[in-house]
Design a protein around this motif. Sequence first.
Motif, PDB file in Angstrom:
ATOM      1  N   ALA A  28       0.816  -1.211   0.000  1.00  0.00           N
ATOM      2  CA  ALA A  28       0.000   0.000   0.000  1.00  0.00           C
ATOM      3  C   ALA A  28       0.853   1.266   0.000  1.00  0.00           C
ATOM      4  O   ALA A  28       0.374   2.346   0.367  1.00  0.00           O
ATOM      5  CB  ALA A  28      -0.934  -0.004   1.216  1.00  0.00           C
ATOM      6  N   SER A  29       2.121   1.153  -0.417  1.00  0.00           N
ATOM      7  CA  SER A  29       3.017   2.319  -0.405  1.00  0.00           C
ATOM      8  C   SER A  29       2.496   3.473  -1.250  1.00  0.00           C
ATOM      9  O   SER A  29       2.609   4.640  -0.874  1.00  0.00           O
ATOM     10  CB  SER A  29       4.413   1.904  -0.895  1.00  0.00           C
ATOM     11  N   GLY A  30       1.936   3.151  -2.416  1.00  0.00           N
ATOM     12  CA  GLY A  30       1.411   4.199  -3.288  1.00  0.00           C
ATOM     13  C   GLY A  30       0.312   5.001  -2.625  1.00  0.00           C
ATOM     14  O   GLY A  30       0.294   6.236  -2.689  1.00  0.00           O
ATOM     15  N   GLU A  31      -0.610   4.316  -1.972  1.00  0.00           N
ATOM     16  CA  GLU A  31      -1.711   4.989  -1.274  1.00  0.00           C
ATOM     17  C   GLU A  31      -1.186   5.813  -0.093  1.00  0.00           C
ATOM     18  O   GLU A  31      -1.690   6.906   0.185  1.00  0.00           O
ATOM     19  CB  GLU A  31      -2.737   3.969  -0.787  1.00  0.00           C
ATOM     20  N   PHE A  32      -0.168   5.284   0.586  1.00  0.00           N
ATOM     21  CA  PHE A  32       0.417   6.009   1.716  1.00  0.00           C
ATOM     22  C   PHE A  32       1.018   7.335   1.242  1.00  0.00           C
ATOM     23  O   PHE A  32       0.798   8.390   1.868  1.00  0.00           O
ATOM     24  CB  PHE A  32       1.492   5.155   2.383  1.00  0.00           C
ATOM     25  N   LEU A  33       1.766   7.299   0.154  1.00  0.00           N
ATOM     26  CA  LEU A  33       2.387   8.525  -0.368  1.00  0.00           C
ATOM     27  C   LEU A  33       1.335   9.504  -0.870  1.00  0.00           C
ATOM     28  O   LEU A  33       1.499  10.719  -0.735  1.00  0.00           O
ATOM     29  CB  LEU A  33       3.361   8.171  -1.491  1.00  0.00           C
ATOM     30  N   THR A  34       0.257   8.983  -1.432  1.00  0.00           N
ATOM     31  CA  THR A  34      -0.826   9.865  -1.891  1.00  0.00           C
ATOM     32  C   THR A  34      -1.444  10.622  -0.733  1.00  0.00           C
ATOM     33  O   THR A  34      -1.633  11.848  -0.789  1.00  0.00           O
ATOM     34  CB  THR A  34      -1.912   9.043  -2.621  1.00  0.00           C
ATOM     35  N   ILE A  35      -1.770   9.915   0.352  1.00  0.00           N
ATOM     36  CA  ILE A  35      -2.412  10.555   1.506  1.00  0.00           C
ATOM     37  C   ILE A  35      -1.473  11.551   2.176  1.00  0.00           C
ATOM     38  O   ILE A  35      -1.842  12.701   2.419  1.00  0.00           O
ATOM     39  CB  ILE A  35      -2.883   9.488   2.516  1.00  0.00           C
ATOM     40  N   THR A  36      -0.250  11.124   2.465  1.00  0.00           N
ATOM     41  CA  THR A  36       0.666  11.995   3.216  1.00  0.00           C
ATOM     42  C   THR A  36       1.186  13.161   2.373  1.00  0.00           C
ATOM     43  O   THR A  36       1.701  14.132   2.928  1.00  0.00           O
ATOM     44  CB  THR A  36       1.861  11.189   3.754  1.00  0.00           C
ATOM     45  N   GLY A  37       1.027  13.079   1.053  1.00  0.00           N
ATOM     46  CA  GLY A  37       1.440  14.183   0.197  1.00  0.00           C
ATOM     47  C   GLY A  37       0.314  15.114  -0.181  1.00  0.00           C
ATOM     48  O   GLY A  37       0.534  16.140  -0.852  1.00  0.00           O
ATOM     49  N   THR A  38      -0.917  14.793   0.248  1.00  0.00           N
ATOM     50  CA  THR A  38      -2.081  15.625  -0.052  1.00  0.00           C
ATOM     51  C   THR A  38      -2.075  16.876   0.811  1.00  0.00           C
ATOM     52  O   THR A  38      -1.881  16.801   2.027  1.00  0.00           O
ATOM     53  CB  THR A  38      -3.380  14.827   0.180  1.00  0.00           C
ATOM     54  N   ARG A  39      -2.300  18.025   0.191  1.00  0.00           N
ATOM     55  CA  ARG A  39      -2.265  19.293   0.933  1.00  0.00           C
ATOM     56  C   ARG A  39      -3.565  19.564   1.680  1.00  0.00           C
ATOM     57  O   ARG A  39      -3.560  20.097   2.779  1.00  0.00           O
ATOM     58  CB  ARG A  39      -1.973  20.468  -0.011  1.00  0.00           C
ATOM     59  N   SER A  40      -4.703  19.199   1.103  1.00  0.00           N
ATOM     60  CA  SER A  40      -5.993  19.416   1.770  1.00  0.00           C
ATOM     61  C   SER A  40      -6.985  18.363   1.295  1.00  0.00           C
ATOM     62  O   SER A  40      -6.833  17.793   0.207  1.00  0.00           O
ATOM     63  CB  SER A  40      -6.539  20.816   1.479  1.00  0.00           C
ATOM     64  N   TYR A  41      -8.003  18.117   2.117  1.00  0.00           N
ATOM     65  CA  TYR A  41      -8.970  17.059   1.798  1.00  0.00           C
ATOM     66  C   TYR A  41     -10.293  17.376   2.485  1.00  0.00           C
ATOM     67  O   TYR A  41     -10.320  17.831   3.635  1.00  0.00           O
ATOM     68  CB  TYR A  41      -8.431  15.713   2.285  1.00  0.00           C
ATOM     69  N   GLN A  42     -11.392  17.139   1.774  1.00  0.00           N
ATOM     70  CA  GLN A  42     -12.734  17.368   2.328  1.00  0.00           C
ATOM     71  C   GLN A  42     -13.523  16.057   2.274  1.00  0.00           C
ATOM     72  O   GLN A  42     -13.374  15.276   1.333  1.00  0.00           O
ATOM     73  CB  GLN A  42     -13.498  18.442   1.538  1.00  0.00           C
ATOM     74  N   PHE A  43     -14.346  15.838   3.285  1.00  0.00           N
ATOM     75  CA  PHE A  43     -15.192  14.643   3.287  1.00  0.00           C
ATOM     76  C   PHE A  43     -16.401  14.864   4.193  1.00  0.00           C
ATOM     77  O   PHE A  43     -16.493  15.859   4.927  1.00  0.00           O
ATOM     78  CB  PHE A  43     -14.403  13.411   3.740  1.00  0.00           C
ATOM     79  N   GLN A  44     -17.345  13.907   4.137  1.00  0.00           N
ATOM     80  CA  GLN A  44     -18.546  13.929   4.970  1.00  0.00           C
ATOM     81  C   GLN A  44     -18.658  12.605   5.724  1.00  0.00           C
ATOM     82  O   GLN A  44     -17.997  11.622   5.371  1.00  0.00           O
ATOM     83  CB  GLN A  44     -19.798  14.103   4.096  1.00  0.00           C
ATOM     84  N   ASP A  45     -19.515  12.586   6.723  1.00  0.00           N
ATOM     85  CA  ASP A  45     -19.831  11.309   7.348  1.00  0.00           C
ATOM     86  C   ASP A  45     -20.696  10.518   6.371  1.00  0.00           C
ATOM     87  O   ASP A  45     -21.161  11.049   5.357  1.00  0.00           O
ATOM     88  CB  ASP A  45     -20.519  11.511   8.691  1.00  0.00           C
ATOM     89  N   VAL A  46     -20.918   9.247   6.650  1.00  0.00           N
ATOM     90  CA  VAL A  46     -21.653   8.383   5.716  1.00  0.00           C
ATOM     91  C   VAL A  46     -23.055   8.913   5.460  1.00  0.00           C
ATOM     92  O   VAL A  46     -23.571   8.852   4.328  1.00  0.00           O
ATOM     93  CB  VAL A  46     -21.705   6.938   6.257  1.00  0.00           C
ATOM     94  N   ASP A  47     -23.709   9.453   6.472  1.00  0.00           N
ATOM     95  CA  ASP A  47     -25.077   9.969   6.334  1.00  0.00           C
ATOM     96  C   ASP A  47     -25.125  11.375   5.750  1.00  0.00           C
ATOM     97  O   ASP A  47     -26.209  11.956   5.607  1.00  0.00           O
ATOM     98  CB  ASP A  47     -25.771   9.961   7.702  1.00  0.00           C
ATOM     99  N   GLN A  48     -23.957  11.935   5.434  1.00  0.00           N
ATOM    100  CA  GLN A  48     -23.848  13.267   4.812  1.00  0.00           C
ATOM    101  C   GLN A  48     -24.517  14.368   5.646  1.00  0.00           C
ATOM    102  O   GLN A  48     -25.081  15.316   5.125  1.00  0.00           O
ATOM    103  CB  GLN A  48     -24.450  13.241   3.409  1.00  0.00           C
ATOM    104  N   LYS A  49     -24.376  14.236   6.957  1.00  0.00           N
ATOM    105  CA  LYS A  49     -24.928  15.251   7.853  1.00  0.00           C
ATOM    106  C   LYS A  49     -23.881  16.270   8.293  1.00  0.00           C
ATOM    107  O   LYS A  49     -24.219  17.367   8.719  1.00  0.00           O
ATOM    108  CB  LYS A  49     -25.531  14.572   9.093  1.00  0.00           C
ATOM    109  N   ARG A  50     -22.601  15.880   8.200  1.00  0.00           N
ATOM    110  CA  ARG A  50     -21.532  16.771   8.644  1.00  0.00           C
ATOM    111  C   ARG A  50     -20.444  16.850   7.576  1.00  0.00           C
ATOM    112  O   ARG A  50     -20.145  15.867   6.892  1.00  0.00           O
ATOM    113  CB  ARG A  50     -20.923  16.268   9.961  1.00  0.00           C
ATOM    114  N   ASN A  51     -19.857  18.028   7.452  1.00  0.00           N
ATOM    115  CA  ASN A  51     -18.777  18.261   6.489  1.00  0.00           C
ATOM    116  C   ASN A  51     -17.481  18.563   7.222  1.00  0.00           C
ATOM    117  O   ASN A  51     -17.484  19.266   8.242  1.00  0.00           O
ATOM    118  CB  ASN A  51     -19.124  19.438   5.574  1.00  0.00           C
ATOM    119  N   PHE A  52     -16.371  18.037   6.690  1.00  0.00           N
ATOM    120  CA  PHE A  52     -15.069  18.235   7.319  1.00  0.00           C
ATOM    121  C   PHE A  52     -14.031  18.646   6.280  1.00  0.00           C
ATOM    122  O   PHE A  52     -14.092  18.230   5.117  1.00  0.00           O
ATOM    123  CB  PHE A  52     -14.607  16.942   8.005  1.00  0.00           C
ATOM    124  N   SER A  53     -13.100  19.443   6.720  1.00  0.00           N
ATOM    125  CA  SER A  53     -12.002  19.870   5.853  1.00  0.00           C
ATOM    126  C   SER A  53     -10.682  19.682   6.602  1.00  0.00           C
ATOM    127  O   SER A  53     -10.553  20.105   7.759  1.00  0.00           O
ATOM    128  CB  SER A  53     -12.171  21.341   5.454  1.00  0.00           C
TER     129      SER A  53
END
Length: 465
Positions: free
Chosen positions: A252-277
């Motif tokens: 999973a080295s490729g995925e590890f480098l992708t995550i740790t090299g990402t400058r910013s990321y946005q997501f929601q909880d599964v029910d899409q009730k909350r937003n995070f940055s």
Amino acid sequence: MDREKITGLLMKEKYPGIHKNGKRMRRLVLTLLWLLIVGTVASYSGYQQQKEQAADVDINTEEAVKEIVKEIEKETTVQAQRTTRKFEDEPDQLYARSAVLLDGKSGRVLYGKEADTIRPMASTTKIMTCILALEFLKEHPDQIITVSKEAAAQPKVHLGMQEGEKYYLQDLLYSLMLESHNDSAVAVAEGVAGSVAQFAQMMNQKARALGCKNTHFITPNGLDAKDDTGIHATTARELALIMRYCMTQSEASGEFLTITGTRSYQFQDVDQKRNFSCRNHNAFLDMMEGAVSGKTGFTGDAGYCYVGAVIRDDRVFIVSLLACGWPGNKGYKWKDTMQLMQYGIEHYQYKETEPEKTEDLPCLAVLDGFDACRPYCSSVNVPLEIEENGQQTHILMRDGERIEKNVTIQEKKKAPVKKGMVMGNVSYELDGEEICSYKVTAGKTVPERTYGKILGVILEKASLY
């Protein structure tokens, strides 16, 4: 109070960095000198009342000195020199109490300061949490995590999840690595292994598999902890080796480098009730060309910690730092990382170290061997050859380093001997570590010498007359 004791506290030999810390240090020194004067005046007073006051001053002075000494130690631990240096141009004044510069491809330590001293590692722990979760995701790509009461109760820094909420494991890894959220770490651990305790077992198993015998994981987030085995801790060498695994060896080295090299990321909880940055707090990503990954950390016991990597011209350099200052010195880790990375980039280049396959080797004496050209000799000399094995001999080295050759060969062998039979090996070492080895084999077949073979030669020669 013993004036020599106070004076001794100011000696440069005991605190080599005392003259290197600017205005703050000068104020501390002046305070100590003032206390010395007050203690001296009080101790020479002739009146009983003044003697009693002198005793009080002496006690207070002693306590004040102890407090100031603690502060000086925090400020000057950073300037301690290594006891031994391989090269004169190696970094000799780092803020970190433990530091390593590692070749990310071979795993060889290029520089070390207290590299094997066990210390707490704070949130650099999360690189292990992340890689185990990413390997789990290979088989469970859509894993959903339900937040437990324990996860929701984790202290800051945290995402602020609530018990019962659901999140995709993939999203929480960005929260874990970019913002270093402690609640996300516990939620990830529970989602992968069922509990923090079981996940800690996975972490320790992986550490042992990587040869990290001095690393002990208790928590998935790196908060200071202690159990029957010891404290949550590692060494600078082993932290760097874990980073190497995350970057270059895991599936999973490729995925590890992708995550740790990402400058910013946005997501929601599964029910899409909350937003995070989330925003990446690894400032080193923008400090040096080729910086690709890293993780910061801090706790009261660990101090500031960091592990990060730079890729430059196919060279992979990994730096790990433990106990790199405490509050007020947050920038020390960037200075140390920059210094070590620059040292590696400037001094280490790849060199070919493949040995000459035709180099001189002694012959093997085959006892009781038969050679038709010399049937009456009881010993036959057989040439030895170095076998090709396709080993990589492309190694990161600097000027002044030498590769040592070790030859282990069997000098005698009783017949019969077959061509290709292993008779020894030639190994090459750098800095005490083997970098490659080659089998030494017999260059031809030699049968056993018998009376029948000798008689056959005699009869063959007799028939010619």
